[in-house]
Design an enzyme around this catalytic site. Structure first.
Site, PDB file in Angstrom:
ATOM      1  N   TYR A  15      -8.812 -11.112   1.017  1.00  0.00           N
ATOM      2  CA  TYR A  15      -7.444 -10.667   0.738  1.00  0.00           C
ATOM      3  C   TYR A  15      -6.546 -10.894   1.950  1.00  0.00           C
ATOM      4  O   TYR A  15      -5.476 -11.505   1.863  1.00  0.00           O
ATOM      5  CB  TYR A  15      -7.448  -9.194   0.330  1.00  0.00           C
ATOM      6  CG  TYR A  15      -6.089  -8.539   0.412  1.00  0.00           C
ATOM      7  CD1 TYR A  15      -5.048  -8.955  -0.413  1.00  0.00           C
ATOM      8  CD2 TYR A  15      -5.843  -7.513   1.330  1.00  0.00           C
ATOM      9  CE1 TYR A  15      -3.790  -8.358  -0.331  1.00  0.00           C
ATOM     10  CE2 TYR A  15      -4.606  -6.911   1.413  1.00  0.00           C
ATOM     11  CZ  TYR A  15      -3.576  -7.344   0.588  1.00  0.00           C
ATOM     12  OH  TYR A  15      -2.339  -6.758   0.682  1.00  0.00           O
ATOM     13  N   LYS A  18      -3.182 -13.493   2.683  1.00  0.00           N
ATOM     14  CA  LYS A  18      -1.872 -13.045   3.150  1.00  0.00           C
ATOM     15  C   LYS A  18      -1.444 -13.814   4.400  1.00  0.00           C
ATOM     16  O   LYS A  18      -0.279 -14.226   4.533  1.00  0.00           O
ATOM     17  CB  LYS A  18      -1.904 -11.540   3.428  1.00  0.00           C
ATOM     18  CG  LYS A  18      -1.940 -10.673   2.184  1.00  0.00           C
ATOM     19  CD  LYS A  18      -0.644 -10.768   1.396  1.00  0.00           C
ATOM     20  CE  LYS A  18      -0.602  -9.785   0.241  1.00  0.00           C
ATOM     21  NZ  LYS A  18       0.669  -9.840  -0.497  1.00  0.00           N
ATOM     22  N   SER A  78       0.576  -7.911   4.842  1.00  0.00           N
ATOM     23  CA  SER A  78      -0.376  -6.800   4.936  1.00  0.00           C
ATOM     24  C   SER A  78      -0.883  -6.647   6.359  1.00  0.00           C
ATOM     25  O   SER A  78      -1.007  -7.637   7.108  1.00  0.00           O
ATOM     26  CB  SER A  78      -1.567  -7.053   4.000  1.00  0.00           C
ATOM     27  OG  SER A  78      -2.600  -6.126   4.233  1.00  0.00           O
TER      28      SER A  78
END
Length: 322
Positions: free
Chosen positions: A141, A145, A117
């Site tokens: 988040y 990643k 991402s």
């Protein structure tokens, strides 16, 4: 033809990638717990319902499947939710990925395309953002990643890896076969389409004091079918030994929240009611990709990522299915 396992292949990006692989002649198997995926979106290959948190389940699939490569898309992926429940994100994304990597080390295959991402960059200090930019994620988040990228880097002697760092995925299959099925999806374009359809009220615009020409944050929007093609190209490069490393997937241009809203109103022929509110935690001012590396090394070129095509395909799918 290669045999590919797609974790999370029943999700939004995963299902489009599964379709692209099948159309290119590859054999696909989707492994998905269907928490945010849908069996209706698996229009090619085989679906195995299972969870990466179940180490035995993924080990059994890899041991028996004799795959040539894995495309790893399974993850919790909502920035706002990751702030509310960071433990969920660390548990699901990290432990699930560790189980997958350990099972691959034991049973193969030795090649993986990882769905990363742009969130790994955090508040970028330059724009557009190249792969060499510092990695400093500002939400749980993005942190998960980046941690998975690091885990894969530490296994590089055993597993060949390509990391694909997406910017804002959007749109739907141009032929109308698959698209976004999640109801009440929190991303901007689905929210706008829901509002026009009467499924939600006013569109909330989070923040009007960003460092941009209209005060709203700027993002790089890339069509989901273009992302799917990038997975195909990365996979084929990985299997031929011609590509590895990390690649940004975007359009090298940004659009503000208000520009997206204007385009939705134009395509759909209706006006949206807006409500402005405070910024959300973890939202940087601008995220725009420098995707030069993907274009030169993967021979990737977005074909559907102009705003009109993105919103037209999303609207057509939304009208018929949601």
């Amino acid at each position: 033809m290669a045999k590919i396992l797609l974790t999370g292949g029943a999700g939004y990006i995963g299902s489009h990638t599964n379709l692209a692989l099948a159309e290119a002649g590859h054999e696909t198997v989707v492994f998905d717990n269907l928490s945010t995926g849908f069996k209706e979106l698996v229009v090619a290959g085989e679906l195995i319902v299972g969870d990466l948190l179940d180490k035995q389940a993924i080990s059994d699939v890899l041991r028996e499947g004799h795959f040539d490569a894995v495309i790893h898309l399974a993850a919790k992926s909502l920035v706002g939710e990751s702030f509310k429940d960071p433990a969920l994100y660390w548990r699901n994304n990290l432990i699930g990925s560790r189980n997958l990597i350990d099972s691959m080390r034991e049973f193969g295959p030795k090649a993986i395309v990882f769905s990363s991402s742009a969130a790994v960059y955090g508040n970028a200090t330059t724009s557009p953002i190249a792969e060499t930019h510092a990695k400093s994620p500002i939400n749980p988040y993005g942190k998960t990643k980046l941690a998975i990228e690091w885990m894969l880097e530490d296994q590089r002697d055993e597993i060949c890896t390509v990391n694909l760092r997406y910017f804002n995925a959007c749109g739907a299959d141009p032929r109308g076969r698959i698209g976004l099925l999640i109801r009440n999806d929190p991303h901007l374009i689905p929210v706008c389409l829901d509002s026009i359809s009467g499924l939600r009220g006013a569109v909330k615009v989070f923040g009007k004091d960003y460092n941009s020409h209209d005060g709203t944050c700027i993002r790089d929007y890339v069509h989901v079918s273009d992302l799917a093609e990038a997975h195909l190209l990365a996979l084929e490069g990985l299997l031929s030994g011609s590509s590895n490393g990390s690649f940004n997937l975007g359009t090298n241009r940004g659009a503000s929240v208000l520009e997206i809203i204007d385009c939705v109103e134009k395509i759909c022929g209706a006006s949206l009611k807006l409500e402005f509110s405070e910024r959300r935690a973890g939202d940087p001012d601008e995220l725009v990709s420098d995707a030069t590396l993907a274009k030169t090394e993967l021979n990737w070129e977005p074909h559907f990522s102009d705003l009109e095509t993105i919103i037209s395909t999303a609207w057509e799918w939304h009208r018929r299915n949601l």
